[in-house]
Motif scaffolding. Structure first.
Motif, PDB file in Angstrom:
ATOM      1  N   LEU A  35       1.065  -1.254  -0.052  1.00 21.24           N
ATOM      2  CA  LEU A  35      -0.010  -0.114  -0.019  1.00 21.24           C
ATOM      3  C   LEU A  35       0.962   1.235   0.080  1.00 21.24           C
ATOM      4  O   LEU A  35       1.853   1.167   0.927  1.00 21.24           O
ATOM      5  CB  LEU A  35      -0.872   0.178   1.192  1.00 21.24           C
ATOM      6  CG  LEU A  35      -1.796  -1.301   1.609  1.00 21.24           C
ATOM      7  CD1 LEU A  35      -2.393  -1.096   2.851  1.00 21.24           C
ATOM      8  CD2 LEU A  35      -2.797  -1.422   0.250  1.00 21.24           C
ATOM      9  N   VAL A  36       0.798   2.034  -0.877  1.00 18.18           N
ATOM     10  CA  VAL A  36       1.640   3.274  -1.087  1.00 18.18           C
ATOM     11  C   VAL A  36       0.667   4.465  -1.135  1.00 18.18           C
ATOM     12  O   VAL A  36      -0.087   4.817  -2.112  1.00 18.18           O
ATOM     13  CB  VAL A  36       2.548   3.091  -2.447  1.00 18.18           C
ATOM     14  CG1 VAL A  36       3.422   4.341  -2.272  1.00 18.18           C
ATOM     15  CG2 VAL A  36       3.372   1.943  -2.360  1.00 18.18           C
ATOM     16  N   GLU A  37       0.948   5.282  -0.249  1.00 20.09           N
ATOM     17  CA  GLU A  37      -0.005   6.614  -0.076  1.00 20.09           C
ATOM     18  C   GLU A  37       0.784   7.487  -0.629  1.00 20.09           C
ATOM     19  O   GLU A  37       1.925   7.864  -0.807  1.00 20.09           O
ATOM     20  CB  GLU A  37      -0.411   6.958   1.468  1.00 20.09           C
ATOM     21  CG  GLU A  37      -0.966   5.895   2.271  1.00 20.09           C
ATOM     22  CD  GLU A  37      -0.184   5.100   2.982  1.00 20.09           C
ATOM     23  OE1 GLU A  37      -0.388   4.592   4.151  1.00 20.09           O
ATOM     24  OE2 GLU A  37       1.303   5.205   2.682  1.00 20.09           O
ATOM     25  N   SER A  38      -0.097   8.610  -1.168  1.00 19.55           N
ATOM     26  CA  SER A  38       0.285   9.964  -1.715  1.00 19.55           C
ATOM     27  C   SER A  38      -0.423  11.152  -1.659  1.00 19.55           C
ATOM     28  O   SER A  38      -1.844  10.677  -1.228  1.00 19.55           O
ATOM     29  CB  SER A  38       0.854   9.805  -3.213  1.00 19.55           C
ATOM     30  OG  SER A  38      -0.129   9.351  -3.821  1.00 19.55           O
ATOM     31  N   GLY A  39      -0.350  12.342  -1.870  1.00 16.05           N
ATOM     32  CA  GLY A  39      -1.285  13.402  -1.788  1.00 16.05           C
ATOM     33  C   GLY A  39      -1.126  14.038  -0.512  1.00 16.05           C
ATOM     34  O   GLY A  39      -1.837  15.222  -0.678  1.00 16.05           O
ATOM     35  N   GLY A  40      -0.697  13.826   0.583  1.00 14.97           N
ATOM     36  CA  GLY A  40      -0.428  14.757   1.532  1.00 14.97           C
ATOM     37  C   GLY A  40       0.142  16.080   1.550  1.00 14.97           C
ATOM     38  O   GLY A  40       0.794  16.241   0.268  1.00 14.97           O
ATOM     39  N   GLY A  41       0.148  16.882   2.221  1.00 15.25           N
ATOM     40  CA  GLY A  41       0.692  18.221   2.157  1.00 15.25           C
ATOM     41  C   GLY A  41       0.264  19.066   3.441  1.00 15.25           C
ATOM     42  O   GLY A  41      -0.353  18.844   4.241  1.00 15.25           O
ATOM     43  N   SER A  42       0.715  20.629   3.009  1.00 13.45           N
ATOM     44  CA  SER A  42       0.270  21.631   3.807  1.00 13.45           C
ATOM     45  C   SER A  42      -0.978  22.275   3.305  1.00 13.45           C
ATOM     46  O   SER A  42      -0.638  22.954   1.911  1.00 13.45           O
ATOM     47  CB  SER A  42       1.380  22.322   4.332  1.00 13.45           C
ATOM     48  OG  SER A  42       2.312  21.775   4.800  1.00 13.45           O
ATOM     49  N   VAL A  43      -1.714  22.765   4.022  1.00 10.82           N
ATOM     50  CA  VAL A  43      -3.033  23.626   3.602  1.00 10.82           C
ATOM     51  C   VAL A  43      -3.481  24.513   4.666  1.00 10.82           C
ATOM     52  O   VAL A  43      -3.331  24.039   5.831  1.00 10.82           O
ATOM     53  CB  VAL A  43      -4.257  22.720   2.969  1.00 10.82           C
ATOM     54  CG1 VAL A  43      -3.607  21.855   1.779  1.00 10.82           C
ATOM     55  CG2 VAL A  43      -4.783  21.911   3.901  1.00 10.82           C
ATOM     56  N   GLN A  44      -4.072  25.475   4.130  1.00 11.77           N
ATOM     57  CA  GLN A  44      -4.769  26.300   5.230  1.00 11.77           C
ATOM     58  C   GLN A  44      -6.225  25.847   5.506  1.00 11.77           C
ATOM     59  O   GLN A  44      -6.755  24.924   4.812  1.00 11.77           O
ATOM     60  CB  GLN A  44      -5.000  27.711   4.754  1.00 11.77           C
ATOM     61  CG  GLN A  44      -3.400  28.374   4.517  1.00 11.77           C
ATOM     62  CD  GLN A  44      -3.628  29.959   4.436  1.00 11.77           C
ATOM     63  OE1 GLN A  44      -4.780  30.424   3.587  1.00 11.77           O
ATOM     64  NE2 GLN A  44      -2.734  30.731   4.877  1.00 11.77           N
ATOM     65  N   ALA A  45      -6.747  26.045   6.680  1.00  7.18           N
ATOM     66  CA  ALA A  45      -8.063  25.797   7.195  1.00  7.18           C
ATOM     67  C   ALA A  45      -9.000  26.063   6.078  1.00  7.18           C
ATOM     68  O   ALA A  45      -8.957  27.181   5.436  1.00  7.18           O
ATOM     69  CB  ALA A  45      -8.460  26.517   8.405  1.00  7.18           C
ATOM     70  N   GLY A  46      -9.877  25.109   5.680  1.00  8.04           N
ATOM     71  CA  GLY A  46     -10.898  25.527   4.785  1.00  8.04           C
ATOM     72  C   GLY A  46     -10.364  24.875   3.200  1.00  8.04           C
ATOM     73  O   GLY A  46     -11.469  24.571   2.476  1.00  8.04           O
ATOM     74  N   GLY A  47      -9.529  24.271   3.416  1.00  2.81           N
ATOM     75  CA  GLY A  47      -8.745  23.954   2.063  1.00  2.81           C
ATOM     76  C   GLY A  47      -9.089  22.453   1.916  1.00  2.81           C
ATOM     77  O   GLY A  47      -9.737  21.863   2.507  1.00  2.81           O
ATOM     78  N   SER A  48      -8.665  21.943   0.678  1.00  2.00           N
ATOM     79  CA  SER A  48      -8.749  20.252   0.268  1.00  2.00           C
ATOM     80  C   SER A  48      -7.474  19.784   0.041  1.00  2.00           C
ATOM     81  O   SER A  48      -6.581  20.515  -0.604  1.00  2.00           O
ATOM     82  CB  SER A  48      -9.847  20.246  -0.950  1.00  2.00           C
ATOM     83  OG  SER A  48     -11.228  21.106  -0.575  1.00  2.00           O
ATOM     84  N   LEU A  49      -7.601  18.503   0.229  1.00  6.70           N
ATOM     85  CA  LEU A  49      -6.668  17.413  -0.284  1.00  6.70           C
ATOM     86  C   LEU A  49      -7.317  16.132  -0.742  1.00  6.70           C
ATOM     87  O   LEU A  49      -8.399  15.658  -0.131  1.00  6.70           O
ATOM     88  CB  LEU A  49      -5.624  17.303   0.699  1.00  6.70           C
ATOM     89  CG  LEU A  49      -4.669  18.308   1.145  1.00  6.70           C
ATOM     90  CD1 LEU A  49      -3.591  17.892   2.190  1.00  6.70           C
ATOM     91  CD2 LEU A  49      -3.663  18.621  -0.153  1.00  6.70           C
ATOM     92  N   ARG A  50      -6.684  15.696  -1.789  1.00  9.02           N
ATOM     93  CA  ARG A  50      -6.948  14.286  -1.989  1.00  9.02           C
ATOM     94  C   ARG A  50      -5.970  13.135  -1.927  1.00  9.02           C
ATOM     95  O   ARG A  50      -4.679  13.343  -2.623  1.00  9.02           O
ATOM     96  CB  ARG A  50      -7.497  14.250  -3.326  1.00  9.02           C
ATOM     97  CG  ARG A  50      -8.122  12.700  -3.650  1.00  9.02           C
ATOM     98  CD  ARG A  50      -8.689  12.641  -5.163  1.00  9.02           C
ATOM     99  NE  ARG A  50      -7.822  12.566  -6.143  1.00  9.02           N
ATOM    100  CZ  ARG A  50      -7.841  11.815  -7.267  1.00  9.02           C
ATOM    101  NH1 ARG A  50      -9.279  11.481  -7.529  1.00  9.02           N
ATOM    102  NH2 ARG A  50      -7.076  11.815  -8.236  1.00  9.02           N
ATOM    103  N   LEU A  51      -5.949  12.311  -1.006  1.00  6.26           N
ATOM    104  CA  LEU A  51      -5.133  11.457  -0.922  1.00  6.26           C
ATOM    105  C   LEU A  51      -5.240   9.950  -1.601  1.00  6.26           C
ATOM    106  O   LEU A  51      -6.550   9.573  -2.069  1.00  6.26           O
ATOM    107  CB  LEU A  51      -5.189  10.734   0.733  1.00  6.26           C
ATOM    108  CG  LEU A  51      -4.855  11.773   1.700  1.00  6.26           C
ATOM    109  CD1 LEU A  51      -4.783  11.173   3.294  1.00  6.26           C
ATOM    110  CD2 LEU A  51      -3.795  12.649   1.667  1.00  6.26           C
ATOM    111  N   SER A  52      -4.067   9.419  -1.969  1.00  8.59           N
ATOM    112  CA  SER A  52      -4.403   8.321  -2.969  1.00  8.59           C
ATOM    113  C   SER A  52      -3.370   7.076  -2.180  1.00  8.59           C
ATOM    114  O   SER A  52      -2.445   7.379  -1.643  1.00  8.59           O
ATOM    115  CB  SER A  52      -3.913   8.721  -4.281  1.00  8.59           C
ATOM    116  OG  SER A  52      -4.339   9.621  -5.025  1.00  8.59           O
ATOM    117  N   CYS A  53      -3.800   5.855  -2.750  1.00  8.20           N
ATOM    118  CA  CYS A  53      -3.453   4.646  -2.079  1.00  8.20           C
ATOM    119  C   CYS A  53      -3.497   3.743  -3.060  1.00  8.20           C
ATOM    120  O   CYS A  53      -4.414   3.194  -3.494  1.00  8.20           O
ATOM    121  CB  CYS A  53      -3.921   4.309  -0.876  1.00  8.20           C
ATOM    122  SG  CYS A  53      -3.237   2.556  -0.133  1.00  8.20           S
TER     123      CYS A  53
END
Length: 127
Positions: free
Chosen positions: A4-22
């Motif tokens: 299982l290999v995750e990606s897509g993390g990071g730093s965002v401001q409150a209210g923002g969005s991210l999409r993690l993939s595995c």
């Protein structure tokens, strides 16, 4: 061998969005039990979202209405869309899978026994 290999993390401001993939490889179990956990420093591990063996989706109360779990079977990829992020969502996020049947009622329990884990991807939300 299951990987299982995750990606897509990071730093965002409150209210923002991210999409993690595995990206999932080698998983051939019919239990089809997969999900996302997170752990912040000094805090207990928390189940975030998952697909139970019966095909149902489960979400932690803390993320309901903001996070969406999905999967692309053709691409062997599990996703976690995270919207309206809050500072309290800051944590290391892990993709997990289980080789045996998992109950939707139990799969997000803090100490639920998952067979396979990814290496984790860090999500940091600033206020």
């Amino acid at each position: 061998q299951v990987q299982l290999v995750e990606s897509g993390g990071g730093s965002v401001q409150a209210g923002g969005s991210l999409r993690l993939s595995c990206s999932v490889s080698g998983y051939t179990y019919s239990s089809n039990c997969m999900g996302w956990l997170r752990q912040a420093p000094g805090k207990e591990r928390e189940g975030v979202a998952g697909f139970a063996s019966d095909g149902s989706t489960r979400y932690a109360d803390s993320v309901k209405g903001r996070f969406t779990i999905s999967k692309d079977n053709a691409q062997n990829t599990l996703y976690l869309q995270m919207n309206s992020l809050k500072p309290e969502d800051t944590a290391m996020y892990y993709c997990v899978a289980k080789s045996t049947y998992c109950s939707g009622r139990l799969m997000l329990a803090p100490r639920y026994d998952y067979t396979y884990w990814g290496q984790g991807t860090q999500v940091t939300v600033s206020s």
